[in-house]
Scaffold this motif. Structure first.
Motif, PDB file in Angstrom:
ATOM      1  N   GLU A  62       3.666  21.679  -2.164  1.00  0.00           N
ATOM      2  CA  GLU A  62       3.757  23.139  -2.097  1.00  0.00           C
ATOM      3  C   GLU A  62       3.728  23.747  -3.498  1.00  0.00           C
ATOM      4  OE1 GLU A  62       3.747  25.082   0.504  1.00  0.00           O
ATOM      5  OE2 GLU A  62       3.656  23.429   1.944  1.00  0.00           O
ATOM      6  N   VAL A  63       4.415  23.104  -4.432  1.00  0.00           N
ATOM      7  CA  VAL A  63       4.526  23.659  -5.785  1.00  0.00           C
ATOM      8  C   VAL A  63       3.164  23.788  -6.440  1.00  0.00           C
ATOM      9  CG1 VAL A  63       5.478  23.267  -8.088  1.00  0.00           C
ATOM     10  CG2 VAL A  63       6.887  22.823  -6.077  1.00  0.00           C
ATOM     11  N   VAL A  64       2.286  22.794  -6.248  1.00  0.00           N
ATOM     12  CA  VAL A  64       0.992  22.826  -6.940  1.00  0.00           C
ATOM     13  C   VAL A  64       0.038  23.862  -6.365  1.00  0.00           C
ATOM     14  CG1 VAL A  64       1.145  20.426  -7.690  1.00  0.00           C
ATOM     15  CG2 VAL A  64       0.041  20.964  -5.492  1.00  0.00           C
ATOM     16  N   GLN A  65       0.452  24.566  -5.322  1.00  0.00           N
ATOM     17  CA  GLN A  65      -0.381  25.655  -4.812  1.00  0.00           C
ATOM     18  C   GLN A  65      -0.345  26.856  -5.752  1.00  0.00           C
ATOM     19  OE1 GLN A  65      -2.311  25.041  -2.166  1.00  0.00           O
ATOM     20  NE2 GLN A  65      -1.326  23.011  -2.212  1.00  0.00           N
ATOM     21  N   PHE A  66       0.686  26.913  -6.639  1.00  0.00           N
ATOM     22  CA  PHE A  66       0.792  28.008  -7.596  1.00  0.00           C
ATOM     23  C   PHE A  66       0.000  27.678  -8.859  1.00  0.00           C
ATOM     24  CE2 PHE A  66       4.528  28.233  -4.951  1.00  0.00           C
ATOM     25  CZ  PHE A  66       4.657  29.584  -4.682  1.00  0.00           C
ATOM     26  N   GLY A  67      -0.576  28.682  -9.458  1.00  0.00           N
ATOM     27  CA  GLY A  67      -1.314  28.480 -10.706  1.00  0.00           C
ATOM     28  C   GLY A  67      -2.710  27.933 -10.469  1.00  0.00           C
ATOM     29  N   LYS A  68      -3.407  27.678 -11.554  1.00  0.00           N
ATOM     30  CA  LYS A  68      -4.777  27.180 -11.488  1.00  0.00           C
ATOM     31  C   LYS A  68      -4.789  25.656 -11.459  1.00  0.00           C
ATOM     32  CE  LYS A  68      -6.658  31.121 -14.066  1.00  0.00           C
ATOM     33  NZ  LYS A  68      -7.391  31.555 -15.285  1.00  0.00           N
ATOM     34  N   LEU A  69      -5.694  25.105 -10.665  1.00  0.00           N
ATOM     35  CA  LEU A  69      -5.784  23.652 -10.519  1.00  0.00           C
ATOM     36  C   LEU A  69      -6.069  22.986 -11.863  1.00  0.00           C
ATOM     37  CD1 LEU A  69      -5.756  21.191  -8.685  1.00  0.00           C
ATOM     38  CD2 LEU A  69      -8.187  21.592  -8.205  1.00  0.00           C
ATOM     39  N   GLU A  70      -6.955  23.594 -12.667  1.00  0.00           N
ATOM     40  CA  GLU A  70      -7.281  22.977 -13.952  1.00  0.00           C
ATOM     41  C   GLU A  70      -6.082  22.951 -14.911  1.00  0.00           C
ATOM     42  OE1 GLU A  70      -9.343  27.128 -13.898  1.00  0.00           O
ATOM     43  OE2 GLU A  70      -8.893  25.475 -12.504  1.00  0.00           O
ATOM     44  N   ASP A  71      -5.204  23.954 -14.772  1.00  0.00           N
ATOM     45  CA  ASP A  71      -3.999  23.950 -15.612  1.00  0.00           C
ATOM     46  C   ASP A  71      -3.076  22.799 -15.226  1.00  0.00           C
ATOM     47  OD1 ASP A  71      -4.846  26.155 -17.050  1.00  0.00           O
ATOM     48  OD2 ASP A  71      -3.746  27.605 -15.815  1.00  0.00           O
ATOM     49  N   TRP A  72      -2.930  22.565 -13.912  1.00  0.00           N
ATOM     50  CA  TRP A  72      -2.122  21.438 -13.461  1.00  0.00           C
ATOM     51  C   TRP A  72      -2.710  20.118 -13.974  1.00  0.00           C
ATOM     52  CZ3 TRP A  72       2.559  21.359 -11.339  1.00  0.00           C
ATOM     53  CH2 TRP A  72       3.037  22.537 -10.714  1.00  0.00           C
ATOM     54  N   GLN A  73      -4.037  19.984 -13.885  1.00  0.00           N
ATOM     55  CA  GLN A  73      -4.686  18.754 -14.320  1.00  0.00           C
ATOM     56  C   GLN A  73      -4.464  18.510 -15.813  1.00  0.00           C
ATOM     57  OE1 GLN A  73      -8.612  19.789 -12.916  1.00  0.00           O
ATOM     58  NE2 GLN A  73      -8.402  18.569 -11.033  1.00  0.00           N
ATOM     59  N   GLN A  74      -4.561  19.595 -16.599  1.00  0.00           N
ATOM     60  CA  GLN A  74      -4.356  19.454 -18.037  1.00  0.00           C
ATOM     61  C   GLN A  74      -2.906  19.122 -18.369  1.00  0.00           C
ATOM     62  OE1 GLN A  74      -5.857  23.020 -19.921  1.00  0.00           O
ATOM     63  NE2 GLN A  74      -7.901  22.771 -19.019  1.00  0.00           N
ATOM     64  N   ALA A  75      -1.966  19.746 -17.626  1.00  0.00           N
ATOM     65  CA  ALA A  75      -0.548  19.480 -17.865  1.00  0.00           C
ATOM     66  C   ALA A  75      -0.202  18.033 -17.529  1.00  0.00           C
ATOM     67  CB  ALA A  75       0.306  20.436 -17.044  1.00  0.00           C
ATOM     68  N   ILE A  76      -0.765  17.534 -16.419  1.00  0.00           N
ATOM     69  CA  ILE A  76      -0.522  16.138 -16.032  1.00  0.00           C
ATOM     70  C   ILE A  76      -1.112  15.189 -17.074  1.00  0.00           C
ATOM     71  CG2 ILE A  76      -1.086  14.363 -14.333  1.00  0.00           C
ATOM     72  CD1 ILE A  76      -0.925  16.625 -12.203  1.00  0.00           C
ATOM     73  N   ALA A  77      -2.312  15.507 -17.554  1.00  0.00           N
ATOM     74  CA  ALA A  77      -2.934  14.660 -18.579  1.00  0.00           C
ATOM     75  C   ALA A  77      -2.091  14.661 -19.848  1.00  0.00           C
ATOM     76  CB  ALA A  77      -4.353  15.163 -18.872  1.00  0.00           C
ATOM     77  N   ALA A  78      -1.554  15.809 -20.207  1.00  0.00           N
ATOM     78  CA  ALA A  78      -0.724  15.902 -21.414  1.00  0.00           C
ATOM     79  C   ALA A  78       0.546  15.077 -21.252  1.00  0.00           C
ATOM     80  CB  ALA A  78      -0.385  17.357 -21.709  1.00  0.00           C
ATOM     81  N   ARG A  79       1.117  15.099 -20.044  1.00  0.00           N
ATOM     82  CA  ARG A  79       2.333  14.300 -19.813  1.00  0.00           C
ATOM     83  C   ARG A  79       2.012  12.822 -19.901  1.00  0.00           C
ATOM     84  NH1 ARG A  79       6.394  14.149 -14.515  1.00  0.00           N
ATOM     85  NH2 ARG A  79       7.616  12.376 -15.275  1.00  0.00           N
ATOM     86  N   VAL A  80       0.882  12.412 -19.325  1.00  0.00           N
ATOM     87  CA  VAL A  80       0.484  11.006 -19.382  1.00  0.00           C
ATOM     88  C   VAL A  80       0.327  10.559 -20.831  1.00  0.00           C
ATOM     89  CG1 VAL A  80      -1.362   9.378 -18.840  1.00  0.00           C
ATOM     90  CG2 VAL A  80      -0.596  11.003 -17.109  1.00  0.00           C
ATOM     91  N   GLU A  81      -0.215  11.412 -21.657  1.00  0.00           N
ATOM     92  CA  GLU A  81      -0.430  11.078 -23.062  1.00  0.00           C
ATOM     93  C   GLU A  81       0.843  11.191 -23.895  1.00  0.00           C
ATOM     94  OE1 GLU A  81      -3.489  13.710 -24.323  1.00  0.00           O
ATOM     95  OE2 GLU A  81      -5.006  12.855 -22.990  1.00  0.00           O
ATOM     96  N   GLY A  82       1.904  11.691 -23.256  1.00  0.00           N
ATOM     97  CA  GLY A  82       3.161  11.818 -23.966  1.00  0.00           C
ATOM     98  C   GLY A  82       3.239  13.026 -24.878  1.00  0.00           C
ATOM     99  N   ALA A  83       2.297  13.986 -24.677  1.00  0.00           N
ATOM    100  CA  ALA A  83       2.279  15.144 -25.573  1.00  0.00           C
ATOM    101  C   ALA A  83       3.216  16.242 -25.122  1.00  0.00           C
ATOM    102  CB  ALA A  83       0.849  15.699 -25.667  1.00  0.00           C
TER     103      ALA A  83
END
Length: 243
Positions: A62-83
């Motif tokens: 439900e939470v990921v329905q908010f905001g833009k999908l590309e922003d979620w993807q970038q945030a997840i990638a940043a977390r994976v990279e430890g940034a």
């Protein structure tokens, strides 16, 4: 992962809170919602707790329905990279934030009146207070001593100096001055006690000064020019600052 979210069970599906667990989780959430310097809740710790509770309740799908999908993807990638590292409260010798009961004086054209309110502090500086006076009530679940505990908090408030409502004005400017003072003291080799420094600054700001033609420094904080004058005065006092 922020320390405030580690023990919440946040998954893709939401979780209902029932029974003792539900009451325990409800108790952890902020007791009030305030806007402090443009942000919801009183500090980062409360924001993380509120966010974690909502995410556990709703579920990530439900939470990921908010905001833009590309922003979620970038945030997840940043977390994976430890940034991406969530902010954590700064370590200090005094609590970063706390509440207590204080007497506040409210002036008016007809009369000046006082009331006990719950006051919120950041590093010893009062920055907000409850919109309604503190109530002497308590719940039956609080135990038989709850009423006496509440009255003791009121007695403590009456023993402390009365706060002027003006103490809550120009909060941002006062915080900037406090940071500047702390830096000045550390540059001079002094020991920084932020709580004591905050109390000293509050008293100094309220004192009429001949350098300001009899005005108190707090009266100057409403304009950029006035704030510059106050900072200049503090710079001149560098050798006489506490600490």
């Amino acid at each position: 992962m922020n320390d405030q979210t580690q023990d919440w069970d946040i998954g893709r599906q939401g979780r209902r809170w029932t029974g003792p667990e539900g009451l325990a989780k409800l108790e952890r959430l902020p007791g009030r919602l305030e806007l402090v310097q443009g942000k919801l809740c009183l500090d980062d710790a409360e924001r993380w707790t509120l966010l974690a509770g909502l995410m556990e309740n709703m579920g990530l799908d439900e939470v990921v329905q908010f905001g833009k999908l590309e922003d979620w993807q970038q945030a997840i990638a940043a977390r994976v990279e430890g940034a991406a590292k969530p902010p954590t409260p700064a370590a200090t010798d005094v609590p970063a934030s706390h509440w207590n009961c204080r007497v506040i004086e409210f002036p008016s054209d007809e009369e000046t009146w006082c009331a006990i309110h719950e006051v919120y502090y950041e590093h010893g500086t009062p920055v907000a207070y409850s919109s309604s006076p503190a109530a002497p009530g308590w719940t039956t679940d609080d135990g038989p001593e709850a009423g006496l505990d509440r009255l003791e908090k009121f007695r403590e408030a009456l023993r402390k100096p009365v706060l002027k409502v003006s103490a809550f004005e120009h909060v941002g400017a006062k915080a900037a001055l406090l940071d500047k003072l702390g830096q000045m003291i550390e540059d001079c080799g002094g020991v920084l006690d932020r709580a004591s420094l905050s109390a000293w600054l509050e008293a100094w700001l309220a004192e009429p000064l001949p350098e300001l033609n009899g005005a108190a420094p707090v009266q100057m904080l409403g304009s950029e020019e006035g704030r510059d004058q106050v900072e200049t005065l503090l710079e001149r006092m560098r050798g006489g600052l506490p600490g």
